[in-house]
Design an enzyme around this catalytic site. Sequence first.
Site, mmCIF file in Angstrom:
data_model
loop_
_atom_site.group_PDB
_atom_site.id
_atom_site.type_symbol
_atom_site.label_atom_id
_atom_site.label_comp_id
_atom_site.label_asym_id
_atom_site.label_seq_id
_atom_site.Cartn_x
_atom_site.Cartn_y
_atom_site.Cartn_z
ATOM 1 N N ASP A 103 0.644 -1.227 -0.010
ATOM 2 C CA ASP A 103 0.354 0.098 0.183
ATOM 3 C C ASP A 103 0.482 0.911 0.089
ATOM 4 O O ASP A 103 1.139 1.849 -0.937
ATOM 5 C CB ASP A 103 -1.234 0.073 0.853
ATOM 6 C CG ASP A 103 -2.184 0.635 1.082
ATOM 7 O OD1 ASP A 103 -1.654 2.038 2.028
ATOM 8 O OD2 ASP A 103 -3.018 0.860 0.824
ATOM 9 N N PHE A 152 -10.390 -0.382 -0.568
ATOM 10 C CA PHE A 152 -10.411 -1.015 0.542
ATOM 11 C C PHE A 152 -10.507 -2.042 0.343
ATOM 12 O O PHE A 152 -11.570 -2.755 -0.259
ATOM 13 C CB PHE A 152 -10.288 -0.755 1.683
ATOM 14 C CG PHE A 152 -9.788 -1.775 2.952
ATOM 15 C CD1 PHE A 152 -9.002 -1.146 3.677
ATOM 16 C CD2 PHE A 152 -11.084 -2.329 3.317
ATOM 17 C CE1 PHE A 152 -8.050 -2.237 4.828
ATOM 18 C CE2 PHE A 152 -10.248 -3.338 4.847
ATOM 19 C CZ PHE A 152 -9.688 -3.219 5.585
HETATM 20 P P1 IMP Z 1 1.654 -0.592 3.616
HETATM 21 O O1 IMP Z 1 2.807 -0.762 4.710
HETATM 22 O O2 IMP Z 1 0.819 0.492 4.136
HETATM 23 O O3 IMP Z 1 2.124 -0.916 2.245
HETATM 24 O O4 IMP Z 1 0.407 -1.516 3.926
HETATM 25 C C1 IMP Z 1 0.470 -2.841 4.132
HETATM 26 C C2 IMP Z 1 -0.012 -3.598 4.628
HETATM 27 O O5 IMP Z 1 -1.061 -2.857 4.677
HETATM 28 C C3 IMP Z 1 -0.601 -5.074 4.621
HETATM 29 O O6 IMP Z 1 0.412 -6.467 4.534
HETATM 30 C C4 IMP Z 1 -2.085 -5.211 4.939
HETATM 31 O O7 IMP Z 1 -1.693 -6.265 6.097
HETATM 32 C C5 IMP Z 1 -2.193 -4.291 5.417
HETATM 33 N N1 IMP Z 1 -3.143 -3.217 4.006
HETATM 34 C C6 IMP Z 1 -3.232 -2.454 3.786
HETATM 35 N N2 IMP Z 1 -4.135 -2.331 2.129
HETATM 36 C C7 IMP Z 1 -5.168 -2.643 2.563
HETATM 37 C C8 IMP Z 1 -6.502 -3.486 2.222
HETATM 38 O O8 IMP Z 1 -7.319 -2.815 1.521
HETATM 39 N N3 IMP Z 1 -6.975 -3.968 2.471
HETATM 40 C C9 IMP Z 1 -6.365 -5.493 4.274
HETATM 41 N N4 IMP Z 1 -5.236 -4.306 4.590
HETATM 42 C C10 IMP Z 1 -4.196 -4.353 3.786
#
Ligand code: IMP
Length: 180
Positions: A103, A152
Site C-alpha cells: 500500500d 480497501f
Molecule cells: P503498507 O505498509 O502501507 O504498504 O501496508 C501494508 C499492509 O497493510 C499490508 O500487509 C496489509 O496488512 C495492510 N493493508 C494495506 N492495504 C490493505 C487493504 O486494502 N486491505 C487489507 N489490508 C491492507
Amino acid sequence: MSFGENLETLIPAEEIQARVAQIAKDIRRDVGDAPILLLCVLKGAFPFLADLAKNMDGDVLFDFIQVSSWAGGRESTGSVRIKKDHDFDIKGMHVVLVEDIVDSGLTLTYLRELLATRQPASLRVAALLSKPDAREHNVPVEYIGFEIENRFVVGYGLDDGERFRNLPYVAAVIPTSEPV
Ligand code: IMP
C-alpha cells in the site's frame, strides 16, 4: 439487526490461481536450482504462500514473520514493529519475502532494510497486490500479482478486522448504511 458490507469481486479465484502459478515459475527461473526460503508476512500472505509453494519446483522452505503497522484498522499507524521474527538464520539463503499487498510501502521498506542486514544470498519480494496510487515509500517489488486501484480490499488472506481472510477471491468492501 446489524449493519454490514457488500463485497464487489475484483479478482476471481481462477485468475489468482493462474497468476500465482506463473509467479512461482518466474521465481524458480530467477533463483535457479538453489533452495528457496519463502518468508511469509503473517497473517495476510498465508494463502499466497501456500499456493506459491505448491506451484514451485525444487527445494522450498517456509518461515514466518509478523509485523504490525495497521493495528487492526483500515489506516496505517505510520510505524512498523516486529511481533514475531523468523526462525531460520537467513544468512546465505535465497529469500523471497511473500507479502499480501503493498500500500504505502512502509512495511516493505522496513522489512527489506531489516532483512538485508541479515545477509541473505539474495532477497526478492513477491506481493500478490499493489496499490501504486497509494505509494509513499519507493520500494522495489520484484513480483507483483495484480495492480489495483486505491481501494480497501479483502479476501485471499486480506482482512477487515480479521474477517474475510478465507475468501478465495479478492473483493472491494462497499460499506452499506442499510441493515443486513
Ligand atoms: P503498507 O505498509 O502501507 O504498504 O501496508 C501494508 C499492509 O497493510 C499490508 O500487509 C496489509 O496488512 C495492510 N493493508 C494495506 N492495504 C490493505 C487493504 O486494502 N486491505 C487489507 N489490508 C491492507
